[in-house]
Design a protein around this motif. Sequence first.
Motif, PDB file in Angstrom:
ATOM      1  N   GLY A  64      29.937-107.886 -21.863  1.00 45.77           N
ATOM      2  CA  GLY A  64      29.851-108.270 -23.257  1.00 45.77           C
ATOM      3  C   GLY A  64      30.235-107.124 -24.176  1.00 45.77           C
ATOM      4  N   PRO A  65      30.297-107.402 -25.493  1.00 49.66           N
ATOM      5  CA  PRO A  65      30.729-106.391 -26.460  1.00 49.66           C
ATOM      6  C   PRO A  65      29.617-105.489 -26.969  1.00 49.66           C
ATOM      7  CG  PRO A  65      30.452-108.478 -27.563  1.00 49.66           C
ATOM      8  CD  PRO A  65      30.188-108.745 -26.110  1.00 49.66           C
ATOM      9  N   ASP A  66      28.349-105.762 -26.580  1.00 48.54           N
ATOM     10  CA  ASP A  66      27.229-105.049 -27.200  1.00 48.54           C
ATOM     11  C   ASP A  66      26.223-104.558 -26.157  1.00 48.54           C
ATOM     12  OD1 ASP A  66      27.638-105.412 -30.235  1.00 48.54           O
ATOM     13  OD2 ASP A  66      27.900-107.430 -29.450  1.00 48.54           O
ATOM     14  N   TYR A  67      26.662-103.651 -25.307  1.00 53.43           N
ATOM     15  CA  TYR A  67      25.733-103.041 -24.342  1.00 53.43           C
ATOM     16  C   TYR A  67      26.265-101.658 -24.010  1.00 53.43           C
ATOM     17  CZ  TYR A  67      22.581-102.469 -20.397  1.00 53.43           C
ATOM     18  OH  TYR A  67      21.609-102.007 -19.550  1.00 53.43           O
ATOM     19  N   TYR A  68      25.528-100.619 -24.428  1.00 50.11           N
ATOM     20  CA  TYR A  68      26.047 -99.254 -24.347  1.00 50.11           C
ATOM     21  C   TYR A  68      24.914 -98.267 -24.075  1.00 50.11           C
ATOM     22  CZ  TYR A  68      29.094 -95.306 -25.555  1.00 50.11           C
ATOM     23  OH  TYR A  68      29.846 -94.163 -25.513  1.00 50.11           O
ATOM     24  N   ALA A  69      25.300 -97.074 -23.622  1.00 46.51           N
ATOM     25  CA  ALA A  69      24.381 -95.933 -23.481  1.00 46.51           C
ATOM     26  C   ALA A  69      23.204 -96.256 -22.569  1.00 46.51           C
ATOM     27  CB  ALA A  69      23.882 -95.486 -24.859  1.00 46.51           C
ATOM     28  N   THR A  70      23.467 -96.903 -21.437  1.00 42.53           N
ATOM     29  CA  THR A  70      22.403 -97.316 -20.523  1.00 42.53           C
ATOM     30  C   THR A  70      21.731 -96.108 -19.879  1.00 42.53           C
ATOM     31  OG1 THR A  70      23.652 -99.307 -20.034  1.00 42.53           O
ATOM     32  CG2 THR A  70      21.881 -98.738 -18.521  1.00 42.53           C
ATOM     33  N   ARG A  71      20.416 -96.151 -19.830  1.00 42.54           N
ATOM     34  CA  ARG A  71      19.627 -95.128 -19.148  1.00 42.54           C
ATOM     35  C   ARG A  71      18.535 -95.798 -18.318  1.00 42.54           C
ATOM     36  NH1 ARG A  71      20.082 -90.032 -21.898  1.00 42.54           N
ATOM     37  NH2 ARG A  71      22.274 -89.473 -21.704  1.00 42.54           N
ATOM     38  N   THR A  72      18.050 -95.074 -17.307  1.00 43.05           N
ATOM     39  CA  THR A  72      17.029 -95.600 -16.405  1.00 43.05           C
ATOM     40  C   THR A  72      15.719 -94.839 -16.584  1.00 43.05           C
ATOM     41  OG1 THR A  72      17.745 -94.105 -14.629  1.00 43.05           O
ATOM     42  CG2 THR A  72      18.709 -96.320 -14.677  1.00 43.05           C
ATOM     43  N   TRP A  73      14.600 -95.556 -16.323  1.00 44.80           N
ATOM     44  CA  TRP A  73      13.296 -94.914 -16.359  1.00 44.80           C
ATOM     45  C   TRP A  73      13.081 -94.085 -15.093  1.00 44.80           C
ATOM     46  CZ3 TRP A  73      13.363 -99.238 -19.533  1.00 44.80           C
ATOM     47  CH2 TRP A  73      12.720 -99.092 -20.774  1.00 44.80           C
ATOM     48  N   ARG A  74      12.581 -92.860 -15.262  1.00 41.41           N
ATOM     49  CA  ARG A  74      12.169 -92.002 -14.155  1.00 41.41           C
ATOM     50  C   ARG A  74      10.656 -92.145 -14.004  1.00 41.41           C
ATOM     51  NH1 ARG A  74      16.974 -90.074 -11.682  1.00 41.41           N
ATOM     52  NH2 ARG A  74      18.509 -90.277 -13.352  1.00 41.41           N
ATOM     53  N   ASN A  75      10.231 -92.547 -12.812  1.00 43.58           N
ATOM     54  CA  ASN A  75       8.822 -92.835 -12.563  1.00 43.58           C
ATOM     55  C   ASN A  75       8.154 -91.614 -11.931  1.00 43.58           C
ATOM     56  OD1 ASN A  75       6.328 -93.898 -11.887  1.00 43.58           O
ATOM     57  ND2 ASN A  75       7.173 -95.861 -11.204  1.00 43.58           N
ATOM     58  N   TYR A  76       7.242 -90.987 -12.664  1.00 43.06           N
ATOM     59  CA  TYR A  76       6.538 -89.809 -12.170  1.00 43.06           C
ATOM     60  C   TYR A  76       5.163 -90.148 -11.605  1.00 43.06           C
ATOM     61  CZ  TYR A  76      10.106 -86.766 -14.175  1.00 43.06           C
ATOM     62  OH  TYR A  76      11.291 -86.117 -14.448  1.00 43.06           O
ATOM     63  N   ASP A  77       4.831 -91.434 -11.485  1.00 41.23           N
ATOM     64  CA  ASP A  77       3.562 -91.856 -10.896  1.00 41.23           C
ATOM     65  C   ASP A  77       3.750 -92.058  -9.396  1.00 41.23           C
ATOM     66  OD1 ASP A  77       2.442 -91.741 -13.364  1.00 41.23           O
ATOM     67  OD2 ASP A  77       2.451 -93.900 -13.733  1.00 41.23           O
ATOM     68  N   GLU A  78       3.323 -91.087  -8.609  1.00 42.96           N
ATOM     69  CA  GLU A  78       3.635 -91.035  -7.179  1.00 42.96           C
ATOM     70  C   GLU A  78       3.157 -92.252  -6.401  1.00 42.96           C
ATOM     71  OE1 GLU A  78       5.467 -89.047  -5.490  1.00 42.96           O
ATOM     72  OE2 GLU A  78       5.936 -87.677  -7.126  1.00 42.96           O
ATOM     73  N   HIS A  79       2.000 -92.801  -6.747  1.00 44.45           N
ATOM     74  CA  HIS A  79       1.421 -93.893  -5.956  1.00 44.45           C
ATOM     75  C   HIS A  79       1.653 -95.266  -6.581  1.00 44.45           C
ATOM     76  CE1 HIS A  79      -0.372 -90.822  -3.476  1.00 44.45           C
ATOM     77  NE2 HIS A  79      -0.954 -90.269  -4.545  1.00 44.45           N
ATOM     78  N   ASP A  80       2.589 -95.336  -7.494  1.00 45.94           N
ATOM     79  CA  ASP A  80       2.929 -96.595  -8.145  1.00 45.94           C
ATOM     80  C   ASP A  80       3.663 -97.493  -7.165  1.00 45.94           C
ATOM     81  OD1 ASP A  80       3.817 -98.641  -9.779  1.00 45.94           O
ATOM     82  OD2 ASP A  80       4.358 -97.320 -11.427  1.00 45.94           O
ATOM     83  N   SER A  81       3.261 -98.769  -7.095  1.00 45.82           N
ATOM     84  CA  SER A  81       3.931 -99.719  -6.195  1.00 45.82           C
ATOM     85  C   SER A  81       5.376 -99.965  -6.618  1.00 45.82           C
ATOM     86  CB  SER A  81       3.163-101.048  -6.161  1.00 45.82           C
ATOM     87  OG  SER A  81       3.115-101.631  -7.453  1.00 45.82           O
TER      88      SER A  81
END
Length: 648
Positions: free
Chosen positions: A416-433
């Motif tokens: 599409g014409p309107d989706y830019y600058a994508t970033r991902t979450w970094r999960n620092y919670d070691e025991h997170d499922s």
Amino acid sequence: MKNPLVMACLSTIFLSVSSFAQQADREVQAYRPLYHFSPLKGWIGDPDGLVKHDGKYHLFWWGHATSTDLVHWQELSRPMKEGMGFSYFSGSVAIDKANTSGFGKNSMIAIYTKHFAGDSLPEAQAISVSGDQGMSFEYYKENPVLSINKFFFRDPQVFWHKKDKLWKMVVSRPDVQEIQFYQSPDLKNWKYCSSFKALGAKNSFWECPDLFELSIEGTKEKKWVLLIGRGPNRVQYFVGDFDGKSFHSDQTMIDYLQSGKGIAGVVFDDFENPAYPKWKNEGLAFAENKEMADYLGKGYASSPSVKNAKGNLISVPFTINHKAINFLIAGGNHPDTTCINLVVEGEIVRSTTGDNCKVFKWNGWDVSSLIGKKAHLEIVDQSTDSTKGFIAVDHIMFSNQLTNQQLEHALWLDYGPDYYATRTWRNYDEHDSLKDTVIAIGWMGNWDYARKVPTTWGKGFHSIPRVMSLRKTLTGLRVVQQPISQLQSLRRNGFSAQNLKIRDIQEIKGFKPERNTYEMEVAFTPVSANVFGFNLLVGEGRKLSIRYNPALGDLTIDRTNCTDFNTDESFTQVFAKKYTVPLTLKDGRLNLHIFIDRSSIEIFANDGEMVCSASTFPSDKQLGVQAVSENGTTLLDLKAWQLESIWK
């Protein structure tokens, strides 16, 4: 003396009144999304500093918001120190769990680009430190921590690499289309490792890089994925391996991107032979090549921009036996004088010109009605324009799938014409499922018109968060995306129907949205229709049109008459367009997962193999939903829900 209990009650009342006021404001503000994140006021651009820590997701744009479910957000005060004499450009946040920096265990370190107005000074990477979970950041006095004395050097993404026990930085040199990799033991001292360039769509700025591991569906394998924002509005990706210092794309991906290996169809000519053996060269225009960008292989046919150098290339005859003819084209926008033509029985039956640039983009023709006819191609330069009077063509293919998206040959995260600058979450919670789940978000904007959008409450909003994974295909691994399941908590007033027989244009009688904040899961099964799809946001003589042609594998989103904001002609010229996506049926069906939120649409097709996101800006009275089946019947399975506001 102030009574603590009374003060606490008053505080709760004030918060409730404030929340109610914010909700009321959002309800009445035209176009404002109700389940996509947007700040209460002001500009929002690239998502920055995406981390999860102590059960909270943090979203920065150098404003700050937090969430426990990625759906409902609490906007906080702006955390960065103001009056510093520079702009905080995009970046990331690291949680220093081992105190490698000496700023304190679990300190939150923002790494961002210092940008000076008017490019008066080179961009550099700086850090600020928070000891209160991002509520406020203190500027590091020894900044910058990384400078290479270049005016364009931006958007650092930083993460901890367990194997090396070092911090890694991915950062862009946008004007030369290069991504650089650095490493550091302490977030303060950085050492250059390597660079990545010369692959995919190489024109325009490269910005907002990200690098992370993704799981391959149905396996225990993982591969590294590199995202790169290609200005003004798209994100391309590469799949490969990262050894801690260098990223290397998979060879199957390199072959696909550099030479087109694996594209469905038969190559008529890829112009690797500079003598053009399949063509008769008439005139002087095609005596030498003009320097072009984003072609496939080693060669292409082109004419130089020399005044009065006219000529034609005439192909050998052939019989049309495929439904489409696809090709890469660049050059001047001069219909009839700089173009490629399809000639049948002496008559030009199809013609395409360039778009006034030197970058090859995919175009194509539907020739299904001409199957069995004798034809030939003409590449024409009869222009006298001294600057844009040229034409270039590469990789002509006969195929049964139309490829007419008018984009460079690349792997796009969103069509599409309107989706830019994508970033991902970094999960620092070691025991997170959800530790190994990769969730991304992007800016739903386009620099061609971002400053002209018809909003009074601010500028910009972010996409819904998406879960990412890799899927094996015949041409290598591809990124697939799904909306986060937590959005289901917003559903109400569900509607469901199966095997609806659609002919012509039919309203969905059982689903009448109260407002344009809804979700649909649909499956189309073609029976006899030539084209099928939806009209959404119908009303006041306007609509958003979605059409799919099963014979050509071609999905089109048409917003040429969607928004009720028509007073700014400069906005309408760049906004009111059609967007086409190549897409094949899956097991004989087209599956679409659609999200509408007042001023946007996001479409996830065929279990996330293709995503298309666009802003829309209709009036709040454009509530109609129509199913469409042209020249025949289509079966439709539909589930739909009204979605509640996240701001209640």
